[in-house]
Structure formats: C-alpha cells, structure tokens
Scaffold this active site. Structure first.
Site, PDB file in Angstrom:
ATOM      1  N   ASN A  43      49.030  52.992  18.873  1.00 39.33           N
ATOM      2  CA  ASN A  43      48.443  53.805  20.008  1.00 39.33           C
ATOM      3  C   ASN A  43      49.241  54.070  20.804  1.00 39.33           C
ATOM      4  OD1 ASN A  43      47.098  54.444  23.014  1.00 39.33           O
ATOM      5  ND2 ASN A  43      45.776  52.642  22.305  1.00 39.33           N
ATOM      6  N   TRP A  44      49.837  55.057  21.428  1.00 40.66           N
ATOM      7  CA  TRP A  44      51.052  55.587  22.333  1.00 40.66           C
ATOM      8  C   TRP A  44      50.922  55.408  23.515  1.00 40.66           C
ATOM      9  CZ3 TRP A  44      54.473  59.949  19.300  1.00 40.66           C
ATOM     10  CH2 TRP A  44      54.827  59.738  18.148  1.00 40.66           C
ATOM     11  N   LYS A  45      49.328  55.824  24.027  1.00 40.48           N
ATOM     12  CA  LYS A  45      48.797  55.685  25.602  1.00 40.48           C
ATOM     13  C   LYS A  45      49.500  56.969  26.165  1.00 40.48           C
ATOM     14  CE  LYS A  45      47.660  50.987  25.309  1.00 40.48           C
ATOM     15  NZ  LYS A  45      47.268  49.282  25.244  1.00 40.48           N
ATOM     16  N   HIS A  80      38.324  53.002  23.744  1.00 40.20           N
ATOM     17  CA  HIS A  80      39.335  51.472  24.178  1.00 40.20           C
ATOM     18  C   HIS A  80      38.854  50.491  25.237  1.00 40.20           C
ATOM     19  CE1 HIS A  80      43.428  50.294  25.325  1.00 40.20           C
ATOM     20  NE2 HIS A  80      43.670  50.377  24.118  1.00 40.20           N
ATOM     21  N   GLU A 102      40.839  50.053  28.057  1.00 36.70           N
ATOM     22  CA  GLU A 102      41.279  51.222  28.700  1.00 36.70           C
ATOM     23  C   GLU A 102      39.807  51.980  29.797  1.00 36.70           C
ATOM     24  OE1 GLU A 102      45.138  51.369  27.858  1.00 36.70           O
ATOM     25  OE2 GLU A 102      44.806  49.226  27.851  1.00 36.70           O
ATOM     26  N   GLU A 108      39.605  44.547  19.517  1.00 32.91           N
ATOM     27  CA  GLU A 108      40.719  44.443  20.185  1.00 32.91           C
ATOM     28  C   GLU A 108      40.227  43.195  21.829  1.00 32.91           C
ATOM     29  OE1 GLU A 108      43.810  47.298  19.985  1.00 32.91           O
ATOM     30  OE2 GLU A 108      42.218  49.019  20.969  1.00 32.91           O
ATOM     31  N   GLY A 120      48.471  43.977  25.685  1.00 33.18           N
ATOM     32  CA  GLY A 120      49.548  44.556  26.149  1.00 33.18           C
ATOM     33  C   GLY A 120      49.692  42.618  27.173  1.00 33.18           C
ATOM     34  N   SER A 169      48.465  43.521  21.103  1.00 27.77           N
ATOM     35  CA  SER A 169      49.598  42.792  21.516  1.00 27.77           C
ATOM     36  C   SER A 169      50.006  42.007  19.422  1.00 27.77           C
ATOM     37  CB  SER A 169      49.713  41.017  21.606  1.00 27.77           C
ATOM     38  OG  SER A 169      49.591  41.355  23.192  1.00 27.77           O
ATOM     39  N   GLY A 203      49.871  48.887  20.333  1.00 30.93           N
ATOM     40  CA  GLY A 203      50.417  49.845  21.892  1.00 30.93           C
ATOM     41  C   GLY A 203      51.331  49.844  21.945  1.00 30.93           C
ATOM     42  N   GLY A 204      51.909  48.873  22.624  1.00 27.66           N
ATOM     43  CA  GLY A 204      53.340  48.129  22.831  1.00 27.66           C
ATOM     44  C   GLY A 204      54.457  48.332  21.515  1.00 27.66           C
TER      45      GLY A 204
END
Ligand code: PGA
Length: 255
Positions: A9-11, A95, A97, A167, A173, A212, A233-234
């Site tokens: 997930n490149w956000k 998600h 977010e 999640e 994150g 993470s 993500g990251g």
C-alpha cells in the site's frame, strides 16, 4: 492450501516517475512465475502508468479507495469503472486511515465492498482495533462489529473474490508490530467469524496481517496458520524490502 498474498500500500507517497520505477524494480526483483500472489496499490492517479509498468508480470495493481456509486457529482472521488479501465483489479476498502482520518463508517464501507464485488474488483477489506480498545480487552468485539457492519448482507460464494486484512491501528506506521501470537489470535477469530457466516468459504479466504511488517518480522507472522499474507505500507516503498518479503512468502509457500 491458501496462496499467500503480499500487498504493498503506497498510500500518498511517490511521484509518477518514482512510482513507475518502483513498480519496475519489483517486477525485476521477484520470480517470473511466483507461487504466491503480489499486489500493489499506487495512488489512484498512477494506477494506469503502474499497470503498464508491470504488464506481462503476475502483479495485480489496485486502488486504495473507491466510491460506492457508479458515477455522479462526487468531486474528488473515483469509481470502480475508473479503476477497472485504468488496469486496476483490486481495491483496499476501509483502511484505518480512511476510517479514522476521513470518518468512514462501517455502513459506508459496506456499500463500497458491495460495489467492488458487483463490479468484479477484489476488495481487500481492512479491520482492526485501536490501542485503547485492545487495552480494554475489546479487540474481538471491535472486529465483530466491523465485520458485521462491513459485510452486512454481502454474499460471498467464492473465497477468491474478497480478501480480509487485519490491521491493528496501533501497529500501522508505528514500528510496533503485533506479536505473532496476537496476530494469530485475531486472524483465527476472524476466520471463525467468516465460518459462522459463510461456512467452508472460510478455509479458502485469505486474511492478511498489516501493521509494521518488515523483512525481519515477516516470517514470524507468515508462519502463523491463519496469516495468509501481508498488507505492507512503509516497507513496500523500497523494492528491496518488499521483494525480500515476497521471497520469504515464496519460500514458505513452496516448502
Ligand atoms: P505500515 O502500514 O506497514 O507502514 O505499518 C500498513 C498499512 O497501513 O497497510
């Protein structure tokens, strides 16, 4: 046996050039005929360019969000048809977010899941508790509420048509990853929930862990019996890290 799905997930990161470059590096860095599934979720404006960049590979490209209507006066939103005609095949829905920053409710999310399924986009439905909810022992009741709301009146007849992602919000994150036991407990709860609602579909349906995930903790999570992949993500923003996780999943899949 369920096939691992490793999803990035490149956000809201990268620009056009770096998104295309990252996609190409992933194609080059992973097996040509993998035993696992891989998906990447670039920002919507780059779906088409990224889909082109991975053409000929097995990587699925997807959107990070969707509107539930087919079209209309919804400034700033994207429809399933826009995603599909840009080369997207999957979509992240709900998600944390989106839930927490943009106030998306389970009811709203349910409509998006329905839209995705109706239009043959594979939804990756995200659920997960916040830290204070975990501390208060409410993890299962939160998951139960989110599943009930997001899947209300949703029919699932084929386990390949939908993916779930657990999640925990406190792990996203933050660098604080759930322990393998915490992940397995939650995943097993989710699978039991799916079984109680949809029967044997539960055996084939994939439940990803997200929060993470990094190359150095991926294996301990992926070996858990009910963890069927990762939503990353990251660490998905570096082809090296992402491909290392793909390699781990590939090894576990074929052992
Ligand atoms: P993270 O994000 O890997 O950076 O924790 C996971 C996600 O939001 O899906």
């Amino acid at each position: 046996m369920r096939k691992f799905l490793i999803a990035g997930n490149w956000k809201m990161f990268l620009d056009r050039e770096s998104a295309i470059a990252l996609a190409r590096e992933i194609v080059d860095g992973m097996p040509k005929r993998p035993f696992i599934d891989v998906a990447i979720f670039p920002p919507a404006v780059f779906i088409e360019a990224v889909a082109k960049a991975v053409e000929g590979s097995t990587i699925a490209v997807g959107a990070q969000n969707l509107h539930y209507e087919t079209e209309g006066a919804f400034t700033g939103e994207i429809s399933s048809k826009m995603v599909l005609t840009s080369g997207g095949r999957v979509v992240i829905i709900g998600h944390s977010e989106r839930r927490n920053i943009f106030g998306e409710s389970d009811e709203f999310i349910q409509r998006k899941v329905k839209r995705a399924l109706d239009d043959n986009l594979v939804p990756v439905l995200c659920i997960g508790e916040k830290l204070e909810q975990r501390k208060a022992g409410e993890t299962e009741s939160v998951l139960n509420r989110q599943l009930n709301g997001s899947l209300r009146e949703i029919e699932i007849t084929d386990p390949d048509k939908i993916v779930l992602a657990y999640e925990p919000v406190w792990a996203i994150g933050t660098g604080v990853v759930a322990t393998p036991e915490q992940a397995q407990d939650a995943h097993s709860f989710v699978r039991d929930w799916i079984r109680s609602r949809y029967g044997d579909i539960a055996d084939g349906l994939r439940i990803l862990y997200g929060g993470s995930v990094k190359p150095d903790n991926a294996e301990s999570l992926l070996v858990q019996p009910d963890v069927d992949g990762a939503l990353i993500g990251g660490a998905s923003l570096s082809s090296k890290g992402f491909c290392e996780i793909i390699e781990i999943a590939e090894r576990l899949q074929t052992r």
